[in-house]
Scaffold this active site. Structure first.
Site: not given
Length: 550
Positions: A244, A246, A251, A266, A295, A334, A405, A411
């Site tokens: 997807e 970035k 966000r 965020r 986002e 997303f 994470r 990313k």
């Protein structure tokens, strides 16, 4: 629970270095707490006041606290600051000042943690022209009733820097141990509720109460995060992957029930009022009750604008209509976390994507699923040509893990490597910059503590240094010559050429050629890089160097 008992527990934990020992101490306290005390104790022991989903802010800075303790101790604010500079710890300095004051105090009301919590809630709710004076008076009342050891931890809680090293993982395991429930069940409940205190209360009721936890509309959950990686490694490990764009935006999490909708940043702040156009677009895009993740980007002449353009809209409080005309904001969705009351975070990404496409008419971010490296590379190039930062690589079988994470989201972008780090210290500048802070000490996080990693002095313009000075001048908690320590709160994105091992900084690493990239006003200190992820970056860097030399 008396606040003094809480303070004694904190003191014991502060003197305990082993994580398992900390878990044992907390787990022995939890079963004896009442249903009212339990959630407050858990939040306080983590240095927090409000549930993580709440956007409430206490609104007390170091200066207000120093004025308050000066009044209670009968000394000037400057003397308070001098004592803090000598001890290097506002909590210890306030404990010392209260111990002197207590010798002449004959009347004191005992504090308990629920009362302290209620007082802090009342302080956070104070608004208007007289609010700072009212906050000051409320803090003075609390400190006047505090015993010296209570003052140490009360001050630290107000400054949101408890300094006892208790992280969320330790509290999760302590809850599981205290009430004999599965740690994974506790973790899942924390992810869904975003309130560890409430999870502790449910755990006391038993595993059935934890299993019955669902994501709640208008109680935002933390957003899933990504780490660095490569297309090749992801395909090698997972085969088919989802790519997807970035985006260089911000966000958000959108909550909708009927015609009622809210937008959260965020940092889980309510930004509904700043982005009514985004609310309107998303309300028109679905007839369902949803929580969706996406986002927003700023668009001009069909091209994405820089991140700062988006931030100007997020910060906007006045003339919203004028800002809408000047900057068009477009949402890109997303993921979906909740649909018509059903919690979806445990479903694989591929299934969540199907649900999203079924219920959202517009604004779905494009996605390419493939096991062909060349096709993923083409998607990457298309994203860059369109003006985006790069691509996100996601594992189709992965659940949505709030606040985590992990390796399920990667990313890929061409810029210099960057880290999001907390600003914890600085030095005065020199020459024409002598009136502002000229360099900064930045830190990563490790098990609830902030660990120094590097100093940053390049990349900031005079205008940016002035902006940073205004943000930090009231957050000074210690001075020593040209150096000072700041109450954590500001996050820098820092670029670097490579990671190096180093005995200079507590993290054990240093950044080669660190450079300021931007202020991450959309991120909180809890969002910064972890020491574990930095170690992983260093290992990947070492492998790349070995491959190059071979």
């Amino acid at each position: 629970m008396n606040f003094e008992d809480f303070a004694r527990a904190c003191e014991k934990l502060e003197g305990t270095s082993g994580r398992l020992d900390m878990i044992d101490i907390i787990s022995r306290i939890l079963p004896g707490l009442s249903p009212d005390d339990l959630p407050v104790f858990v939040r306080f022991i983590m240095g927090r006041i409000f549930p993580d989903w709440s956007s409430k802010k206490l609104g007390i800075g170091p200066n207000l606290l120093y004025v308050a303790i000066g009044y209670v101790a009968g000394i000037k604010k400057e003397e308070v600051i001098e004592k803090i500079n000598r001890t290097g710890d506002a909590g210890l300095a306030i404990e010392e000042l209260l111990s002197i004051k207590s010798q002449t105090t004959f009347f004191r009301e005992d504090l308990d943690i629920v009362r302290v919590y209620a007082e802090l809630i009342a302080i956070a709710d104070m608004e208007g022209k007289k609010s700072q004076r009212e906050k000051l008076q409320a803090v003075q009342r609390l400190l006047a009733n505090a015993r010296p050891i209570e003052g140490r931890y009360l001050a630290r809680i107000m400054l949101e820097e408890l300094r006892i090293g208790v992280g969320e993982g330790s509290v999760r395991d302590a809850i599981a141990k205290a009430f004999a429930v599965d740690p994974d069940l506790v973790e899942h409940a924390i992810q869904a509720l975003n309130d560890t205190g409430e999870v502790a209360r449910l755990a006391k009721l038993g595993p059935g109460a934890l299993r019955d936890v669902h994501i709640t509309l208008f109680h935002p959950v933390r957003m899933m995060l990504a780490q660095q990686g490569t297309i090749t490694d992801m395909i090698k490990e997972h085969g088919q992957i989802a790519a997807e764009y970035k985006y260089d935006g911000s966000r958000f999490q959108f909550h909708k029930r009927g015609n009622q909708a809210k937008l959260y940043s965020r940092r889980l702040e309510d930004v509904t009022g700043s982005l009514p156009d985004v609310i309107e677009k998303l309300l028109s895009a679905t007839d369902h009750d949803v929580i969706i993740d996406g986002e927003v980007i700023a668009i001009k002449d069909n091209k994405p604008m820089p991140f700062q353009s988006v931030l100007r809209r997020f910060r906007r409080r006045h003339d919203i209509a004028g800002a809408q005309d000047a900057i068009e904001i477009v949402p890109n969705i997303f993921d979906i976390l909740c649909l018509d009351g059903e919690t979806l975070i445990d479903l694989p990404l591929s299934e969540r994507r199907k649900r999203l496409e079924q219920v959202l008419k517009r604004y779905i971010a494009p996605q390419v699923v493939s096991n062909d490296p060349l096709e993923i590379e083409r998607t990457y190039k298309t994203a860059l040509d369109a003006g985006h930062e790069g691509i996100m690589i996601k594992v189709p079988a992965s659940p949505y893990s709030p606040g985590q994470r992990g390796k399920n989201w990667i990313k890929i972008k061409p810029e210099v490597d960057t880290l999001d780090l907390a600003v914890i210290g600085g030095e005065w500048g020199e020459g024409k910059r002598a009136h502002v802070f000229g360099s900064f000490l930045v830190a990563c996080q490790d098990a609830g503590k902030l660990v120094p990693l590097s100093r940053v002095a390049t990349g900031l313009s005079d205008e940016q240094l002035t902006e940073v000075y205004e943000l930090l001048k009231d957050r000074v908690i210690k001075k020593s010559g040209k150096e000072m320590s700041f109450e954590p709160g500001l996050v820098f994105e820092v670029g670097y050429s490579e990671l190096q091992t180093s005995p200079t900084y507590e993290a054990g690493f240093a950044l080669r050629f660190p450079r300021f990239i931007r202020i991450r006003v959309d991120k909180d200190v809890t969002d910064i890089e972890t020491l574990d992820s930095i170690k992983a970056r260093y290992q990947r860097q070492s492998k790349s160097a070995q491959a190059y030399q071979a």
